[in-house]
Design a protein around this motif. Structure first.
Motif, mmCIF file in Angstrom:
data_model
loop_
_atom_site.group_PDB
_atom_site.id
_atom_site.type_symbol
_atom_site.label_atom_id
_atom_site.label_comp_id
_atom_site.label_asym_id
_atom_site.label_seq_id
_atom_site.Cartn_x
_atom_site.Cartn_y
_atom_site.Cartn_z
ATOM 1 N N HIS A 135 54.163 35.270 43.493
ATOM 2 C CA HIS A 135 53.128 34.722 42.624
ATOM 3 C C HIS A 135 51.788 35.254 43.124
ATOM 4 N N PHE A 136 50.991 35.724 42.196
ATOM 5 C CA PHE A 136 49.747 36.409 42.558
ATOM 6 C C PHE A 136 48.563 35.727 41.865
ATOM 7 N N ILE A 137 47.685 35.204 42.659
ATOM 8 C CA ILE A 137 46.518 34.499 42.123
ATOM 9 C C ILE A 137 45.277 35.317 42.433
ATOM 10 N N VAL A 138 44.438 35.473 41.431
ATOM 11 C CA VAL A 138 43.171 36.181 41.650
ATOM 12 C C VAL A 138 42.051 35.289 41.136
ATOM 13 N N VAL A 139 41.001 35.171 41.910
ATOM 14 C CA VAL A 139 39.871 34.348 41.495
ATOM 15 C C VAL A 139 38.601 34.916 42.108
ATOM 16 N N ARG A 140 37.514 34.817 41.380
ATOM 17 C CA ARG A 140 36.270 35.306 41.952
ATOM 18 C C ARG A 140 35.806 34.281 42.975
ATOM 19 N N ARG A 141 35.072 34.757 43.956
ATOM 20 C CA ARG A 141 34.698 33.848 45.039
ATOM 21 C C ARG A 141 33.786 32.694 44.625
ATOM 22 N N ALA A 168 32.164 41.929 37.459
ATOM 23 C CA ALA A 168 32.044 42.439 38.817
ATOM 24 C C ALA A 168 31.935 41.276 39.797
ATOM 25 N N GLY A 169 32.162 41.588 41.057
ATOM 26 C CA GLY A 169 31.987 40.548 42.053
ATOM 27 C C GLY A 169 32.995 40.625 43.170
ATOM 28 N N VAL A 193 34.785 44.247 43.306
ATOM 29 C CA VAL A 193 34.661 44.960 42.045
ATOM 30 C C VAL A 193 33.183 45.296 41.857
ATOM 31 N N ALA A 194 32.884 46.585 41.925
ATOM 32 C CA ALA A 194 31.496 47.021 41.851
ATOM 33 C C ALA A 194 30.887 46.761 40.478
ATOM 34 N N GLY A 195 29.586 46.535 40.493
ATOM 35 C CA GLY A 195 28.895 46.306 39.231
ATOM 36 C C GLY A 195 27.822 45.252 39.375
ATOM 37 N N ASP A 196 27.306 44.881 38.268
ATOM 38 C CA ASP A 196 26.240 43.895 38.244
ATOM 39 C C ASP A 196 26.856 42.513 38.426
ATOM 40 N N TYR A 197 26.693 42.010 39.591
ATOM 41 C CA TYR A 197 27.334 40.730 39.922
ATOM 42 C C TYR A 197 26.332 39.593 39.916
ATOM 43 N N ARG A 198 26.601 38.628 39.087
ATOM 44 C CA ARG A 198 25.737 37.458 39.040
ATOM 45 C C ARG A 198 26.581 36.227 39.312
ATOM 46 N N PRO A 199 26.560 35.789 40.536
ATOM 47 C CA PRO A 199 27.386 34.623 40.879
ATOM 48 C C PRO A 199 27.020 33.432 40.002
ATOM 49 N N GLU A 200 28.036 32.732 39.557
ATOM 50 C CA GLU A 200 27.769 31.533 38.773
ATOM 51 C C GLU A 200 27.313 30.451 39.731
#
Ligand SMILES: [Cu+2]
Length: 340
Positions: A135-141, A168-169, A193-200
């Motif tokens: 099982h593979f879970i992916v989530v942004r930090r 991105a992030g 993941v490169a790019g314009d990262y705007r943390p929520e």
């Protein structure tokens, strides 16, 4: 598709759910004394002892910090020795090794990885858990963008999963698996993941979450170091849903991630389809034990009308021991056999 707060994400992904992450922290821990759980299901515990002098030393001496919150539990010391799952890329002799160097934002990538075993070779044998071998879970930090995927096995121990990260992030990926002949384990690794990262910004804790036409209501409090009963009630168009469908042998699967380090906790519902006492909604009861005070992202996967959906909550722990979910709805016939 990924939002933060009450958000939702419908199942284009295989939001399957599953499992066992909880081997160490979820079911096992909930079902009995932590010491017992550690002994029987915790790759974590074994791994920590073997891999981590840090863990052992920290627990011995640093455990006092949490002791206050666990007063009266009698198992504070044992708990201090148990590291939450998913915090390490290598544990118990196993290591998560990415084979794909780069994930491009918004572009589906064939993401590949291997699990390296104690002998230094890729692991090829896995025990099926909840219908899946991994099982593979992916989530942004920042706790957004949760995805629960099921990679396919290629030859030579290589796993492949189509990964589409829409923003991105900094992400965290968790692999939950059980090598043949070994205890289940959850390893975690970072993905950038490169790019314009705007943390929520941190989501505001809320008791309800919407996903499509569904509204899910959370009752019960998270009490650090204690088993808390959480009830998630599902309604569609204002009407209670009473015909949930089993999904990987349960009416709901709940993953909790700690804000700050993404410590990983998989929680199983109390009761399962076909056990003669568990009804298909609207309430799904879980017993969860969070390792510390803080804010947690909760991700509930449920299946209805043929589709798996994920409701996303943010919950803060409660300092009030009396607030434990003792008053949560109980009219659904669930027993309390898992409650210590
Ligand atoms: Cu899964």
């Amino acid at each position: 598709m990924v939002e933060m707060n009450g958000a939702i994400k419908v199942g284009a992904y295989a939001l399957g759910l599953a499992v066992v992450f909880g081997g160490a922290l979820g079911a096992g821990r909930l079902a009995g004394p932590v010491g017992g759980a550690a002994a029987e299901s915790s790759p974590g515990a074994g791994a920590e002892r073997g891999a981590g002098q840090d863990a052992g030393a920290g627990a011995d001496h640093g455990g006092h910090q949490e002791a206050g919150q666990e007063t009266g539990q009698g198992t504070a010391a044992a708990k201090a020795l148990t590291l939450p799952a998913g915090l390490q890329v290598s544990q118990g002799g196993y290591m998560l090794m990415p084979e794909t160097d780069e994930v491009t934002v918004g572009k589906k990538t064939d993401f590949r990885f291997t699990v390296i075993g104690p002998d230094g070779s890729p692991v090829t044998g896995f025990t099926t858990q909840h219908d899946k071998k991994l099982h593979f879970i992916v989530v942004r930090r920042d706790l957004t963008g949760f995805q629960h995927l099921h990679p396919t096995q290629l030859g030579g121990g290589v796993w492949s999963v189509p990964l589409d990260l829409p923003s991105a992030g900094e992400y965290r990926a968790f692999a939950d698996f059980a090598p043949e002949g070994a205890q289940p384990l959850t390893l975690g690794m970072d993905l950038s993941v490169a790019g314009d990262y705007r943390p929520e910004p941190p989501a505001v804790p809320a008791e309800t979450a919407k996903v499509g036409d569904y509204t899910v209501t959370l009752t019960g409090d998270l009490i650090p170091g204690r088993t808390s009963m959480l009830t998630l009630s599902i309604a569609k168009g204002g009407e209670p849903v009473t015909d949930l469908q089993p999904y990987l042998a349960a009416y709901g699967h709940l993953v909790a991630l700690r804000d700050g380090d993404l410590a990983y906790l998989h929680v199983h519902p109390d009761g399962e389809p076909g056990d003669g006492r568990t009804v298909p909604g609207p309430n799904i009861t879980f017993y969860a034990e969070v390792p510390s005070a803080g804010t947690y992202g909760l991700y509930l996967d449920f299946k209805h009308a043929g589709t798996v959906r994920t409701a996303v909550f943010t919950a803060a722990t409660s300092p009030d021991p009396e607030g434990n979910g003792a008053t949560a709805p109980s009219g659904d016939g669930h027993g309390h056999s898992h409650q210590p």
